[in-house]
Design a protein around this motif. Structure first.
Motif, short mmCIF file in Angstrom:
data_model
loop_
_atom_site.label_atom_id
_atom_site.label_comp_id
_atom_site.label_asym_id
_atom_site.label_seq_id
_atom_site.Cartn_x
_atom_site.Cartn_y
_atom_site.Cartn_z
N ILE A 146 0.84 -1.20 0.00
CA ILE A 146 0.00 0.00 0.00
C ILE A 146 0.88 1.26 0.00
N LEU A 147 1.86 1.28 0.87
CA LEU A 147 2.72 2.47 0.95
C LEU A 147 3.50 2.69 -0.34
N THR A 148 3.92 1.59 -0.95
CA THR A 148 4.64 1.71 -2.22
C THR A 148 3.72 2.29 -3.29
N TYR A 149 2.50 1.79 -3.33
CA TYR A 149 1.51 2.24 -4.33
C TYR A 149 1.25 3.74 -4.19
N LEU A 150 1.33 4.21 -2.95
CA LEU A 150 1.08 5.63 -2.72
C LEU A 150 2.32 6.49 -2.97
N GLY A 151 3.32 5.87 -3.55
CA GLY A 151 4.47 6.66 -3.98
C GLY A 151 5.55 6.82 -2.94
N ASN A 152 5.58 5.90 -1.98
CA ASN A 152 6.66 5.93 -1.00
C ASN A 152 7.72 4.91 -1.37
N GLU A 153 8.90 5.12 -0.83
CA GLU A 153 9.96 4.15 -1.03
C GLU A 153 9.98 3.27 0.22
N VAL A 154 9.85 1.97 0.03
CA VAL A 154 9.71 1.11 1.20
C VAL A 154 10.76 0.00 1.20
N VAL A 155 11.45 -0.13 2.31
CA VAL A 155 12.38 -1.24 2.48
C VAL A 155 11.71 -2.27 3.39
N GLY A 156 11.47 -3.45 2.84
CA GLY A 156 10.89 -4.53 3.63
C GLY A 156 12.01 -5.34 4.26
N LEU A 157 11.95 -5.47 5.56
CA LEU A 157 13.09 -6.04 6.27
C LEU A 157 12.67 -7.22 7.15
N ASN A 158 13.36 -8.32 7.00
CA ASN A 158 13.11 -9.50 7.83
C ASN A 158 14.23 -9.61 8.85
N TYR A 159 13.88 -9.45 10.10
CA TYR A 159 14.89 -9.40 11.18
C TYR A 159 14.80 -10.70 11.97
N LEU A 160 15.59 -11.65 11.54
CA LEU A 160 15.49 -12.99 12.10
C LEU A 160 15.96 -13.05 13.55
N GLY A 161 15.23 -13.79 14.34
CA GLY A 161 15.68 -14.09 15.70
C GLY A 161 16.68 -15.22 15.63
N ASP A 162 17.93 -14.86 15.31
CA ASP A 162 18.92 -15.91 15.09
C ASP A 162 19.91 -15.99 16.24
N ILE A 163 19.50 -15.48 17.36
CA ILE A 163 20.32 -15.62 18.55
C ILE A 163 19.38 -15.64 19.73
N GLY A 164 19.83 -16.18 20.83
CA GLY A 164 18.95 -16.21 21.98
C GLY A 164 19.12 -17.51 22.70
N ALA B 155 -3.21 3.76 4.80
CA ALA B 155 -1.80 4.05 5.00
C ALA B 155 -1.59 4.93 6.23
N ARG B 156 -2.45 5.93 6.37
CA ARG B 156 -2.28 6.87 7.48
C ARG B 156 -2.43 6.14 8.82
N ARG B 157 -3.33 5.16 8.84
CA ARG B 157 -3.54 4.41 10.09
C ARG B 157 -2.66 3.16 10.16
N TYR B 158 -1.82 2.96 9.18
CA TYR B 158 -1.02 1.74 9.09
C TYR B 158 -1.89 0.52 9.31
N SER B 159 -3.00 0.48 8.63
CA SER B 159 -3.93 -0.62 8.84
C SER B 159 -4.61 -1.08 7.54
N PRO B 160 -4.15 -2.21 7.00
CA PRO B 160 -4.77 -2.75 5.79
C PRO B 160 -6.24 -3.09 6.02
N HIS B 161 -6.65 -3.19 7.26
CA HIS B 161 -8.03 -3.52 7.57
C HIS B 161 -9.01 -2.53 6.94
N VAL B 162 -8.62 -1.27 6.85
CA VAL B 162 -9.49 -0.26 6.25
C VAL B 162 -9.77 -0.63 4.79
N LEU B 163 -8.75 -1.02 4.09
CA LEU B 163 -8.91 -1.43 2.69
C LEU B 163 -9.69 -2.74 2.58
N ALA B 164 -9.43 -3.67 3.47
CA ALA B 164 -10.12 -4.97 3.42
C ALA B 164 -11.63 -4.77 3.61
#
Ligand code: ARG
Length: 547
Positions: free
Chosen positions: A134-152, A484-493
């Motif tokens: 959604i944010l990308t579609y609205l013309g933002n640049e978005v970095v999707g990041l997977n932060y693995l729990g690889d320690i603990g 996007a403003r509410r960071y909630s895809p639920h509004v669109l759904a």
């Protein structure tokens, strides 16, 4: 410009202050402005008087009538003019796109290595992916990041368990299941022999200190787990721009803990169990004294997250950092963000938090091995959808997979983030309830019409049934921004459900092909299809071709 926006701007300029339009109850017009209430204080006159006066002054090609009612001005649009505004846009790809131009880093999914991804991670994965789209579609640049729990702590336990109980063959065949089996066994054995706990702690320290044997075991766990996760990501159509993990921030965590100490943001704890640890001083903020670095030099989830946050800021120079993580971690994120602020980070920092996921009433705990494998969830949905399609004579494996997986995705997203999600299979995969298949079925119906005939279009003044649909179509760009403003895809759904409902309704009571209004209705159906298609993509659902 979007006709709603255009009228909103016009009315605002007339009033001299920004006023937001609202959707009035049925029969009260198409759009309503609480002008009287908005201006009563400034103008020192009654709301009713003010709205009466402004209503009289309204003169705009999009407004057919402006009717004052109490503090409100209700607007009836000029339908034909309204349609003209949408004529090209609503049937073009990219309808509703924006040019917001911000930069986001979104942390989502972020499962823990050597454990199965649980349903909470699934919710994060789906919500994060959708937000990214959604944010990308609205013309933002978005970095999707997977932060693995690889320690603990689990790695100490796993190394101990691996050396004692692993079945190499099983590990090759289904790594996540075998790793889980020995992990669960560890926790059973600890009950009988508590010294295992101590042994696990030692192995963990060796790992953090770089012991080659432990490091290579850990690397193996990591690689096998990722392979398992990727199977899910592929089925969901989820992808990341960056995959990183907590282990990359151990050094950084040590350094930043020292720095916080020097800056007086942290201190050394003097007594009791935590004696000698570096703790952040968040007393004044009511967030306690969370440990950053244990007395033996071991880093903590919080300090690693802090080092990682600083890295994200430096590496990507974002305007906002989002963390799509379960609500259980809200204290953690308040602590994290508070420390970041003290270090002068002035970005937007958001914990996009969400409630629990119940699958047929079960609560799950990895330690006891009561795990629902995510693939089983997807498979269950696909099987149910396949059975329904076979009954209808429309079955194909590709579409069943798309609809089944999308039904899980939609079910996750249509729930407000702060509420728990409840998976009841009859509801999730139903073709008629408030479900993914219901939305997709509307899309398929629109497609079927257009496959027979797709034009030419003819502009006509809309009748009542058409008008109800058109007004909803015009809201799509607004809904996206709200989502996007509410960071909630639920509004669109929710919006897609409304649109699907209205379209099913229209379809059941009106002809398209062969009707005198055919040329106009083909345009309408094309617009519905366009919005449903884009909407599905933005929710990370996959549009089927038949169902
Ligand atoms: N791995 C964590 C968990 O499963 C979630 C990590 C979320 N992201 C973060 N930056 N803390 O609980």
């Amino acid at each position: 410009m979007n006709p709603y926006r255009e009228v909103e701007e016009y009315v605002s300029s007339l009033a001299g202050v920004p006023v937001r339009g609202e959707i009035p109850p049925e029969g009260k017009g198409d759009y309503a402005f609480p002008l009287g209430f908005r201006l009563a204080r400034v103008l020192r006159r009654s709301p009713a008087e003010i709205s009466r006066e402004i209503a009289e002054r309204i003169e705009h090609p999009l407004v057919e009538r402006a009717v004052p009612e109490g503090g409100y001005v209700n607007i009836f649009f000029d339908r034909e003019e309204f349609v003209k505004r949408l004529w090209e846009e609503a049937v073009s790809p990219g309808f509703g796109r924006g040019e917001e131009g911000r930069r986001y880093v979104i942390d989502y999914s972020s499962p823990n290595i050597a454990k199965p991804m649980h349903v909470g991670h699934l919710r994060s994965t789906i919500v994060g992916e959708s937000l990214k789209r959604i944010l990308t579609y609205l013309g933002n640049e978005v970095v999707g990041l997977n932060y693995l729990g690889d320690i603990g702590t689990q790695f100490g336990a796993l190394i101990v368990a691996y050396r004692r109980w692993v079945d190499e063959k099983a590990l090759e065949e289904d790594p996540i299941k075998e790793l889980l089996r020995i992990y669960v066994k560890f926790h059973e054995e600890v009950e009988k022999d508590p010294s295992l706990e101590e042994e696990a702690r030692r192995e963990l320290e060796k790992l953090e200190a770089g012991d080659p044997e432990n490091v290579s075991l850990w690397e193996r766990f990591k690689e096998l787990s990722l392979k398992g996760f990727e199977r899910i990501y592929r089925r969901l159509g989820v992808s990341f721009d960056v995959v990183t993990g907590e282990s990359e921030f151990v050094e950084g965590a040590r350094r930043i803990s020292q720095e916080l100490l020097e800056k007086g943001i942290a201190k050394v704890w003097e007594e009791g169990e935590k004696k000698g640890a570096i703790v952040a001083d968040l007393e004044k903020e009511g967030l306690n004294h969370p440990v950053l670095l244990k007395s033996d030099g071991t880093t903590i989830y919080l300090s690693r997250d802090l080092a990682s946050l600083l890295w994200r800021v430096k590496e990507f120079e974002p305007d906002a950092l989002l963390y799509v993580v379960a609500i259980e971690q809200s204290l953690h994120f308040r602590q994290l963000f508070t420390i970041a602020r003290k270090l002068g980070i002035n970005k937007e920092l958001v914990h996009v938090s969400f409630g629990m996921v119940h699958v047929e009433g079960m609560r799950l705990s990895t330690r006891r091995g009561q795990v629902i494998f995510l693939e089983d969830i997807l498979d269950t949905a696909v099987e149910r959808v396949a059975a329904e399609m076979k009954g209808r004579g429309t079955y194909s494996p590709e579409d069943a997979e798309k609809i089944g997986v999308s039904s899980v995705v939609f079910w996750m997203l249509k729930t407000e983030l702060n509420k728990d999600v409840r998976f009841r299979w009859e509801d999730v995969t139903s073709f008629t309830g408030e479900s993914g298949p219901y939305v997709q079925y509307a899309y398929v119906r629109a497609r079927n019409i257009l496959e027979k005939k797709s034009g030419p279009f003819e502009l006509l003044p809309p009748d009542d049934a058409e008008w109800r649909l058109i007004k909803l179509i015009a809201r799509f760009p607004i809904v996206l921004r709200e989502s996007a403003r509410r960071y909630s895809p639920h509004v669109l759904a929710r919006y897609l459900l409304d649109l699907a409902t209205r379209f099913h309704n229209f379809y059941d009571h009106n002809r398209v092909l062969g009707d005198p209004r055919e040329g106009f209705r083909l345009w309408l159906v094309t617009a519905v299809k366009n919005v449903l298609e884009t909407g599905q993509e933005l929710l990370a659902m996959r549009p089927p071709s038949r169902m």
